[in-house]
Motif scaffolding. Sequence first.
Motif, PDB file in Angstrom:
ATOM      1  N   THR A 147      52.237  21.930  46.445  1.00 13.93           N
ATOM      2  CA  THR A 147      51.001  22.676  46.233  1.00 13.93           C
ATOM      3  C   THR A 147      49.773  21.986  46.795  1.00 13.93           C
ATOM      4  O   THR A 147      48.818  22.640  47.171  1.00 13.93           O
ATOM      5  N   LYS A 148      49.787  20.663  46.812  1.00 15.78           N
ATOM      6  CA  LYS A 148      48.551  19.982  47.208  1.00 15.78           C
ATOM      7  C   LYS A 148      48.698  19.040  48.392  1.00 15.78           C
ATOM      8  O   LYS A 148      48.003  19.159  49.394  1.00 15.78           O
ATOM      9  N   LEU A 149      49.604  18.106  48.233  1.00 15.33           N
ATOM     10  CA  LEU A 149      49.669  17.024  49.213  1.00 15.33           C
ATOM     11  C   LEU A 149      49.996  17.525  50.616  1.00 15.33           C
ATOM     12  O   LEU A 149      49.426  17.083  51.605  1.00 15.33           O
ATOM     13  N   LYS A 150      50.905  18.452  50.674  1.00 18.97           N
ATOM     14  CA  LYS A 150      51.311  19.007  51.958  1.00 18.97           C
ATOM     15  C   LYS A 150      50.103  19.644  52.657  1.00 18.97           C
ATOM     16  O   LYS A 150      49.856  19.415  53.829  1.00 18.97           O
ATOM     17  N   LYS A 151      49.350  20.381  51.870  1.00 22.26           N
ATOM     18  CA  LYS A 151      48.173  21.040  52.432  1.00 22.26           C
ATOM     19  C   LYS A 151      47.120  20.020  52.830  1.00 22.26           C
ATOM     20  O   LYS A 151      46.429  20.176  53.836  1.00 22.26           O
TER      21      LYS A 151
END
Length: 320
Positions: free
Chosen positions: A111-115
């Motif tokens: 949800t966050k790190l990839k983005k």
Amino acid sequence: MGRAPCCDKANVKKGPWSTEEDSKLKDYIEKYGTGGNWIALPQKAGLKRCGKSCRLRWLNYLRPNIKHGDFTDEEDRVICSLFSSIGSRWSIIAAQLPGRTDNDIKNYWNTKLKKKLMGMTMTSQSQRKPPPFPSTHHTPSFPLASLYKECPTYYPPTGSFAAFEPMSSVQPLLLNNDNPTLAANSSFVHTPESLVSYMQYYPAKENFIMFGSGEPSCSSSDGSSSHISYGREMKQEDMSNIQGFGASVGYGEDLKFMLCHGTNTGGEDVNQWTEKPSGCSFDKDLEDVKRLINSSSNNCCNDNIIDENKTQEKVMYYYY
DNA sequence: AACTAGTCCAACCGCTGTCAA
DNA sequence: TTTGACAGCGGTTGGACTAGT
């Protein structure tokens, strides 16, 4: 005959846990432990839940010392570095982050790190230029190198992972001949001797982790496979496996980034390591991260991507 | 205030390796 | 040796929440 059926699936509750259920489960486990039998546990604890569900609830939520909330920058780096090395082995990654669960990390990554990383890629493309590299050696690109910047040693002092399964998700990216930067440096050949020299030059202080491949008995015809060792000193068998290609990242107070790779057979030994200085980051690295994210679901464990006749791979994360 | 789209995360699902019967 | 449950894992889902319009 096998064992008796695990649970009556028609009579188990699903969905969110109530506080009452939570306290029942917690009380029971604190009193009696799991007994190594999750299936029998819910009945004993007076819960109408599947044992699997109890296990998950305990591990991800009720277990003591669970950390919830924001991830720190350091945790980000640990996740990134391990993801780049071993892929989505969340339980292994979680084992290196005390208090974090695999589910937590998985969710955080998705949800966050990839983005966040994808955002960095965009930013880097439009705003940054590669800094000059002072080394007399070549300057290879390496996925995630920029993320190691100022990263302290992260493994817990008592950490242990004696054995990992083959790590191959990293290979297509680290070793991809399509990578022009790598290709430009592909004449490098790394030998055990060169690594020994390197190790002597940069002696390990505390811990190191080593990822790589080279077990002759494995899937690829050249014997390429992967193994990881971790400890305070390098074992003889690790050293003996090092041939052909190596990459190394050290991080701590003084980041050193080392990479060495090469075509294998018949080539002369060109024992070269390339050092990337602290604080270096390259646009190309973030491109690799992006590519890794995009392709992580496809390339894991696909040894065939690597030209079997060309390389033996050994990727080493080494920190001191 | 109401609606919509996006985000987050707890929980479920299904697969795999292991092991008991 | 075979069968099938168990434990553990990673992927996916769906409901709650938030932000934007």
